[in-house]
Design an enzyme around this catalytic site. Structure first.
Site, PDB file in Angstrom:
ATOM      1  N   ASN A  59       0.861  -1.182   0.000  1.00 42.89           N
ATOM      2  CA  ASN A  59       0.000   0.000   0.000  1.00 42.89           C
ATOM      3  C   ASN A  59       0.901   1.237   0.000  1.00 42.89           C
ATOM      4  O   ASN A  59       1.861   1.309   0.785  1.00 42.89           O
ATOM      5  CB  ASN A  59      -0.900   0.000   1.235  1.00 42.89           C
ATOM      6  CG  ASN A  59      -1.896  -1.149   1.212  1.00 42.89           C
ATOM      7  OD1 ASN A  59      -2.369  -1.549   0.149  1.00 42.89           O
ATOM      8  ND2 ASN A  59      -2.205  -1.704   2.379  1.00 42.89           N
ATOM      9  N   GLY A  86      -3.911   3.441   0.646  1.00 39.16           N
ATOM     10  CA  GLY A  86      -4.307   2.890   1.940  1.00 39.16           C
ATOM     11  C   GLY A  86      -3.149   2.660   2.891  1.00 39.16           C
ATOM     12  O   GLY A  86      -3.262   1.883   3.842  1.00 39.16           O
ATOM     13  N   HIS A  91       6.559  -1.369   3.655  1.00 38.69           N
ATOM     14  CA  HIS A  91       6.309  -2.740   4.117  1.00 38.69           C
ATOM     15  C   HIS A  91       5.583  -3.523   3.045  1.00 38.69           C
ATOM     16  O   HIS A  91       4.731  -2.989   2.332  1.00 38.69           O
ATOM     17  CB  HIS A  91       5.531  -2.774   5.437  1.00 38.69           C
ATOM     18  CG  HIS A  91       4.331  -1.885   5.461  1.00 38.69           C
ATOM     19  ND1 HIS A  91       4.417  -0.526   5.648  1.00 38.69           N
ATOM     20  CD2 HIS A  91       3.008  -2.156   5.316  1.00 38.69           C
ATOM     21  CE1 HIS A  91       3.211   0.001   5.616  1.00 38.69           C
ATOM     22  NE2 HIS A  91       2.331  -0.968   5.405  1.00 38.69           N
TER      23      HIS A  91
HETATM   24  P1  AMP Z   1      -0.665  -0.297   5.800  1.00 38.19           P
HETATM   25  O1  AMP Z   1      -2.071   0.068   6.141  1.00 38.19           O
HETATM   26  O2  AMP Z   1      -0.476  -0.884   4.435  1.00 38.19           O
HETATM   27  O3  AMP Z   1       0.280   0.884   6.049  1.00 38.19           O
HETATM   28  O4  AMP Z   1      -0.230  -1.452   6.775  1.00 38.19           O
HETATM   29  C1  AMP Z   1       0.160  -1.239   8.091  1.00 38.19           C
HETATM   30  C2  AMP Z   1      -0.114  -2.505   8.810  1.00 38.19           C
HETATM   31  O5  AMP Z   1       0.601  -2.473  10.023  1.00 38.19           O
HETATM   32  C3  AMP Z   1      -1.583  -2.746   9.163  1.00 38.19           C
HETATM   33  O6  AMP Z   1      -2.027  -3.944   8.542  1.00 38.19           O
HETATM   34  C4  AMP Z   1      -1.569  -2.847  10.678  1.00 38.19           C
HETATM   35  O7  AMP Z   1      -2.465  -3.818  11.164  1.00 38.19           O
HETATM   36  C5  AMP Z   1      -0.130  -3.223  10.965  1.00 38.19           C
HETATM   37  N1  AMP Z   1       0.384  -2.847  12.277  1.00 38.19           N
HETATM   38  C6  AMP Z   1       0.255  -1.655  12.893  1.00 38.19           C
HETATM   39  N2  AMP Z   1       0.911  -1.679  14.079  1.00 38.19           N
HETATM   40  C7  AMP Z   1       1.444  -2.905  14.203  1.00 38.19           C
HETATM   41  C8  AMP Z   1       2.217  -3.558  15.198  1.00 38.19           C
HETATM   42  N3  AMP Z   1       2.579  -2.932  16.331  1.00 38.19           N
HETATM   43  N4  AMP Z   1       2.585  -4.838  15.000  1.00 38.19           N
HETATM   44  C9  AMP Z   1       2.218  -5.480  13.887  1.00 38.19           C
HETATM   45  N5  AMP Z   1       1.506  -4.927  12.899  1.00 38.19           N
HETATM   46  C10 AMP Z   1       1.106  -3.663  13.053  1.00 38.19           C
END
Ligand code: AMP
Length: 114
Positions: A87, A93, A100
């Site tokens: 994303n 999004g 990541h």
């Molecule tokens: P995005 O929305 O593509 O930026 O993805 C960010 C992702 O990080 C989301 O799917 C969240 O659920 C995940 N996320 C946020 N904080 C944490 C955390 N502390 N540990 C693991 N995943 C996380």
């Protein structure tokens, strides 16, 4: 390295997040809000804010990321397939400003995404 970036903190081991894969340039851990039976995030140790901030010098390590994802897919027995998502920006999004790769698998995924 950004001291206040959540994913930089995870990469540095400051939050105690269990890592499912660690290489010189990447770490991987399970998403806190999984969208599929397997939902793993693969992140570079270097703080790169998004795919849009990639530079030519990152070319080689991005290949490593894809190979790390392949290794994880094997570890997770995703032999029926999986999806990799990056994303990017607000329309993409993206909610965490550290590049990541989402690795999603373990169920049949729909297309197109919303
Ligand atoms: P995005 O929305 O593509 O930026 O993805 C960010 C992702 O990080 C989301 O799917 C969240 O659920 C995940 N996320 C946020 N904080 C944490 C955390 N502390 N540990 C693991 N995943 C996380």
């Amino acid at each position: 390295m950004h001291s206040d970036c959540l994913f930089c903190k995870i990469a540095r081991g400051e939050l105690g997040t269990e890592l499912v894969l660690e290489t010189e340039n990447f770490v991987a851990f399970r998403d806190i809000n999984p969208q599929a039976p397997t939902h793993i995030l693969v992140i570079p140790r270097e703080h790169i804010a998004s795919l849009d901030q990639l530079e030519p010098r990152h070319g080689e390590i991005m290949g490593e990321a894809l190979l790390a994802i392949q290794t994880l897919a094997k570890q997770e027995n995703l032999d029926q397939g999986y999806r990799v998502v990056v994303n990017t920006g607000s329309h993409g999004g993206q909610s965490v400003a550290h590049l990541h790769f989402h690795l999603l698998g373990g169920r049949s995924l729909q297309w197109p995404p919303g």
